[in-house]
Design a protein around this motif. Structure first.
Motif, PDB file in Angstrom:
ATOM      1  N   THR A 125      21.433 -23.825  -5.877  1.00 58.97           N
ATOM      2  CA  THR A 125      21.472 -25.361  -5.939  1.00 58.97           C
ATOM      3  C   THR A 125      22.733 -25.933  -6.054  1.00 58.97           C
ATOM      4  OG1 THR A 125      19.257 -25.368  -7.094  1.00 58.97           O
ATOM      5  CG2 THR A 125      20.501 -27.543  -7.026  1.00 58.97           C
ATOM      6  N   THR A 126      23.478 -25.812  -7.006  1.00 59.73           N
ATOM      7  CA  THR A 126      24.857 -26.119  -7.098  1.00 59.73           C
ATOM      8  C   THR A 126      25.855 -25.691  -6.016  1.00 59.73           C
ATOM      9  OG1 THR A 126      25.444 -24.400  -8.877  1.00 59.73           O
ATOM     10  CG2 THR A 126      24.647 -26.409  -9.622  1.00 59.73           C
ATOM     11  N   ASP A 127      25.561 -24.415  -5.563  1.00 61.76           N
ATOM     12  CA  ASP A 127      26.556 -24.140  -4.628  1.00 61.76           C
ATOM     13  C   ASP A 127      25.674 -23.092  -3.376  1.00 61.76           C
ATOM     14  OD1 ASP A 127      28.882 -23.344  -3.156  1.00 61.76           O
ATOM     15  OD2 ASP A 127      29.429 -21.778  -4.710  1.00 61.76           O
ATOM     16  N   GLY A 250      33.920 -25.769 -14.745  1.00 58.40           N
ATOM     17  CA  GLY A 250      32.758 -26.292 -15.091  1.00 58.40           C
ATOM     18  C   GLY A 250      32.294 -26.771 -13.798  1.00 58.40           C
ATOM     19  N   LEU A 251      31.396 -26.438 -13.179  1.00 60.04           N
ATOM     20  CA  LEU A 251      30.837 -26.530 -11.721  1.00 60.04           C
ATOM     21  C   LEU A 251      29.722 -27.823 -12.025  1.00 60.04           C
ATOM     22  CD1 LEU A 251      31.168 -26.618  -8.526  1.00 60.04           C
ATOM     23  CD2 LEU A 251      29.335 -24.910  -8.619  1.00 60.04           C
ATOM     24  N   ASP A 252      30.179 -28.929 -12.023  1.00 62.62           N
ATOM     25  CA  ASP A 252      29.189 -29.940 -12.503  1.00 62.62           C
ATOM     26  C   ASP A 252      29.611 -31.579 -12.012  1.00 62.62           C
ATOM     27  OD1 ASP A 252      27.431 -31.876 -13.908  1.00 62.62           O
ATOM     28  OD2 ASP A 252      28.872 -31.812 -15.744  1.00 62.62           O
ATOM     29  N   ALA A 253      29.206 -31.560 -10.820  1.00 61.79           N
ATOM     30  CA  ALA A 253      29.842 -32.781  -9.917  1.00 61.79           C
ATOM     31  C   ALA A 253      29.303 -34.321 -10.410  1.00 61.79           C
ATOM     32  CB  ALA A 253      29.205 -32.784  -8.600  1.00 61.79           C
ATOM     33  N   ARG A 254      28.089 -34.205 -11.341  1.00 56.22           N
ATOM     34  CA  ARG A 254      27.885 -35.589 -11.843  1.00 56.22           C
ATOM     35  C   ARG A 254      28.396 -35.603 -13.505  1.00 56.22           C
ATOM     36  NH1 ARG A 254      21.506 -35.177 -10.827  1.00 56.22           N
ATOM     37  NH2 ARG A 254      21.776 -33.142 -11.199  1.00 56.22           N
ATOM     38  N   ASN A 255      28.958 -34.629 -13.835  1.00 57.03           N
ATOM     39  CA  ASN A 255      29.485 -34.616 -15.356  1.00 57.03           C
ATOM     40  C   ASN A 255      28.475 -34.992 -16.277  1.00 57.03           C
ATOM     41  OD1 ASN A 255      31.823 -34.462 -16.827  1.00 57.03           O
ATOM     42  ND2 ASN A 255      32.014 -36.506 -16.934  1.00 57.03           N
ATOM     43  N   THR A 256      27.393 -34.167 -16.217  1.00 50.11           N
ATOM     44  CA  THR A 256      26.275 -34.319 -17.006  1.00 50.11           C
ATOM     45  C   THR A 256      26.108 -33.299 -18.184  1.00 50.11           C
ATOM     46  OG1 THR A 256      24.956 -33.319 -15.486  1.00 50.11           O
ATOM     47  CG2 THR A 256      25.010 -35.648 -15.419  1.00 50.11           C
ATOM     48  N   ILE A 257      26.710 -32.172 -17.980  1.00 49.37           N
ATOM     49  CA  ILE A 257      26.643 -30.994 -18.666  1.00 49.37           C
ATOM     50  C   ILE A 257      27.684 -31.069 -19.734  1.00 49.37           C
ATOM     51  CG2 ILE A 257      26.884 -28.523 -19.019  1.00 49.37           C
ATOM     52  CD1 ILE A 257      25.705 -28.286 -15.951  1.00 49.37           C
ATOM     53  N   ASN A 258      27.282 -30.791 -21.081  1.00 46.82           N
ATOM     54  CA  ASN A 258      28.334 -30.903 -22.162  1.00 46.82           C
ATOM     55  C   ASN A 258      28.838 -29.557 -22.318  1.00 46.82           C
ATOM     56  OD1 ASN A 258      29.872 -30.989 -24.489  1.00 46.82           O
ATOM     57  ND2 ASN A 258      28.061 -31.722 -25.817  1.00 46.82           N
ATOM     58  N   PHE A 259      30.090 -29.237 -21.471  1.00 47.42           N
ATOM     59  CA  PHE A 259      30.839 -28.159 -21.573  1.00 47.42           C
ATOM     60  C   PHE A 259      31.777 -28.096 -22.823  1.00 47.42           C
ATOM     61  CE2 PHE A 259      30.161 -28.057 -16.787  1.00 47.42           C
ATOM     62  CZ  PHE A 259      29.524 -26.829 -16.857  1.00 47.42           C
ATOM     63  N   ALA A 260      31.419 -28.315 -24.027  1.00 52.19           N
ATOM     64  CA  ALA A 260      32.320 -28.322 -25.186  1.00 52.19           C
ATOM     65  C   ALA A 260      32.721 -26.970 -25.517  1.00 52.19           C
ATOM     66  CB  ALA A 260      31.485 -29.284 -26.256  1.00 52.19           C
ATOM     67  N   GLU A 261      31.710 -26.174 -25.317  1.00 46.40           N
ATOM     68  CA  GLU A 261      32.366 -24.752 -25.940  1.00 46.40           C
ATOM     69  C   GLU A 261      33.219 -24.074 -24.736  1.00 46.40           C
ATOM     70  OE1 GLU A 261      32.179 -23.734 -28.770  1.00 46.40           O
ATOM     71  OE2 GLU A 261      30.231 -24.546 -29.757  1.00 46.40           O
ATOM     72  N   MET A 262      32.855 -24.438 -23.589  1.00 46.97           N
ATOM     73  CA  MET A 262      33.515 -23.731 -22.489  1.00 46.97           C
ATOM     74  C   MET A 262      35.100 -24.414 -22.525  1.00 46.97           C
ATOM     75  SD  MET A 262      32.638 -23.842 -18.635  1.00 46.97           S
ATOM     76  CE  MET A 262      33.813 -23.304 -17.223  1.00 46.97           C
ATOM     77  N   SER A 275      36.087 -29.757 -15.563  1.00 45.85           N
ATOM     78  CA  SER A 275      34.946 -29.917 -14.933  1.00 45.85           C
ATOM     79  C   SER A 275      34.718 -31.163 -14.198  1.00 45.85           C
ATOM     80  CB  SER A 275      33.992 -30.247 -16.268  1.00 45.85           C
ATOM     81  OG  SER A 275      34.236 -31.307 -17.012  1.00 45.85           O
ATOM     82  N   ASN A 276      33.758 -31.680 -14.026  1.00 47.72           N
ATOM     83  CA  ASN A 276      33.443 -32.823 -13.113  1.00 47.72           C
ATOM     84  C   ASN A 276      33.925 -32.315 -11.790  1.00 47.72           C
ATOM     85  OD1 ASN A 276      32.617 -35.430 -12.498  1.00 47.72           O
ATOM     86  ND2 ASN A 276      34.434 -36.425 -13.069  1.00 47.72           N
ATOM     87  N   VAL A 277      33.612 -31.145 -11.547  1.00 53.06           N
ATOM     88  CA  VAL A 277      33.947 -30.447  -9.895  1.00 53.06           C
ATOM     89  C   VAL A 277      32.607 -30.150  -9.267  1.00 53.06           C
ATOM     90  CG1 VAL A 277      34.713 -28.475  -9.133  1.00 53.06           C
ATOM     91  CG2 VAL A 277      36.043 -29.307 -11.241  1.00 53.06           C
ATOM     92  N   ALA A 278      32.517 -30.621  -7.827  1.00 55.87           N
ATOM     93  CA  ALA A 278      31.656 -30.283  -6.981  1.00 55.87           C
ATOM     94  C   ALA A 278      31.947 -29.055  -6.367  1.00 55.87           C
ATOM     95  CB  ALA A 278      31.336 -31.128  -6.087  1.00 55.87           C
ATOM     96  N   ALA A 279      30.856 -28.354  -5.648  1.00 57.66           N
ATOM     97  CA  ALA A 279      31.183 -27.068  -5.024  1.00 57.66           C
ATOM     98  C   ALA A 279      32.279 -27.312  -3.786  1.00 57.66           C
ATOM     99  CB  ALA A 279      29.856 -26.560  -4.135  1.00 57.66           C
ATOM    100  N   GLY A 280      32.189 -28.298  -3.469  1.00 59.96           N
ATOM    101  CA  GLY A 280      33.398 -28.757  -2.053  1.00 59.96           C
ATOM    102  C   GLY A 280      34.862 -28.753  -2.467  1.00 59.96           C
TER     103      GLY A 280
END
Length: 346
Positions: A125-127, A250-262, A275-280
């Motif tokens: 889905t994400t890529d 962090g592949l998360d274009a909509r910035n909805t995932i809490n990547f705090a530990e990452m 983060s806040n990165v889209a596949a493109g």
């Protein structure tokens, strides 16, 4: 007077006359050079040290202390230079602070990278177009000289390679780009759940076991860990013990995932987080990280007060970049990062 005394005295008095002529000659030469545009009349250099600056990612040290990896560029080429006179302007209301130089540009021509790619089921889905494959191959294509890379994938349903916890090693460290591209093709599938912390421990092991200088881990995931036997602290401890910084995307274009530990893994190991990165975006960002591995400085932001979690802190960083024989460049780059419910470093 004995003969040997006279022979020591006479050369001493004679040696003064050539020295006087030499000083006069140097004065004349200096005047001649000045009249011809030499050192005394050399115009100020006009070629800029750099033309742009890229921001490579963030390193969150505390709620009020954030570092940014930056690389000065001349066109598309990385350059070295001395960073000075940093400044910051904020576009986020209510946020204030100051910026300082936390590291001069360090140049490294040889890259040693263990690239570990998320192969979990959600990547369909994400890529869906496997942009991570194209980005990893573009990264490999930039490898020069003695640079080497390894390729791993991680997801919890596959049997890990011998000696690893939760990853498949498709290609150990090598400079063979054809072999690496074949490995990347094999690493970009989608199946199973996320074991990111185990993947970091595995990639650190692969990156460091050859004993090459300056190894790093480049790790990509699109979700939160739900299957590892290791904790974030375990991953951090393994990376610190081996001296391997983790650069995490962090592949998360909509910035909805809490990547705090990452983000914490990257920050505490001396790597960078994005983060806040889209596949493109992956192709461009993998290229930026290659620049970061070969020439990177550091700017540190100290905020007057900790913003509330969920705030996006944004603004512009500016700094002078100076190199011998070139004109000083005043460069600016926008920045933004999400303030997370972080766990304080231990």
């Amino acid at each position: 007077m004995p003969q040997h005394t006279r022979s020591r005295y006479v050369p001493l008095s004679l040696s003064l006359r050539p020295r006087r002529r030499s000083l006069g000659g140097l004065l004349g030469l200096s005047l001649l050079l000045a009249s011809c545009g030499g050192p005394a009349g050399t115009p100020a250099p006009t070629t800029p040290t750099a033309t742009t600056m890229q921001l490579n990612g963030t390193r969150v040290l505390s709620p009020t202390q954030v570092q940014f990896g930056v690389t000065p560029l001349n066109g598309t080429q990385t350059v070295s230079g001395t960073l000075s006179n940093p400044a910051v302007t904020f576009s986020t209301a209510g946020v204030s602070g100051a910026v300082s130089v936390c590291g001069q540009v360090t140049v490294q021509n040889t890259v040693t990278a263990a690239v570990t790619l998320d192969a979990t089921g959600s990547m369909t889905t994400t890529d869906p177009d496997k942009k991570r494959r194209d980005a990893a191959k573009a990264f490999v294509a930039r490898m020069t000289g003695g640079s080497q890379a390894a390729v791993l994938s991680f997801e919890a349903s596959s049997t890990p390679s011998a000696g690893l916890l939760g990853s498949v090693l498709h290609q150990d460290l090598t400079s063979d780009q054809a072999a690496l591209n074949t490995a990347i093709d094999g690493a970009t599938y989608a199946s199973g759940s996320t074991n990111f912390y185990d993947a970091v421990v595995d990639a650190v092991k692969v990156a460091s076991r050859a004993g090459r200088p300056g190894p790093i881990v480049l790790a990509l995931t699109d979700g939160l860990d739900n299957s590892s036997s290791n904790s974030p602290d375990d991953a951090i401890a393994a990376a610190k013990a081996a001296g391997v910084p983790v650069y995490a995307i962090g592949l998360d274009a909509r910035n909805t995932i809490n990547f705090a530990e990452m983000e914490r893994i990257a920050s505490e190991t001396g790597g960078l987080f994005r983060s806040n990165v889209a596949a493109g975006d992956l192709d461009a960002y993998f290229s930026q990280l290659y620049n970061a591995f070969t020439a990177q400085g550091c700017l540190e932001l100290k905020l007057a007060a900790a913003p509330a979690p969920g705030t996006t802190v944004a603004g512009t960083l500016s700094v002078d970049v100076t190199d011998y024989g070139k004109a000083t460049s005043r460069l600016s780059v926008p920045f933004s990062y999400a303030v997370r419910d972080t766990i304080e470093p231990k």
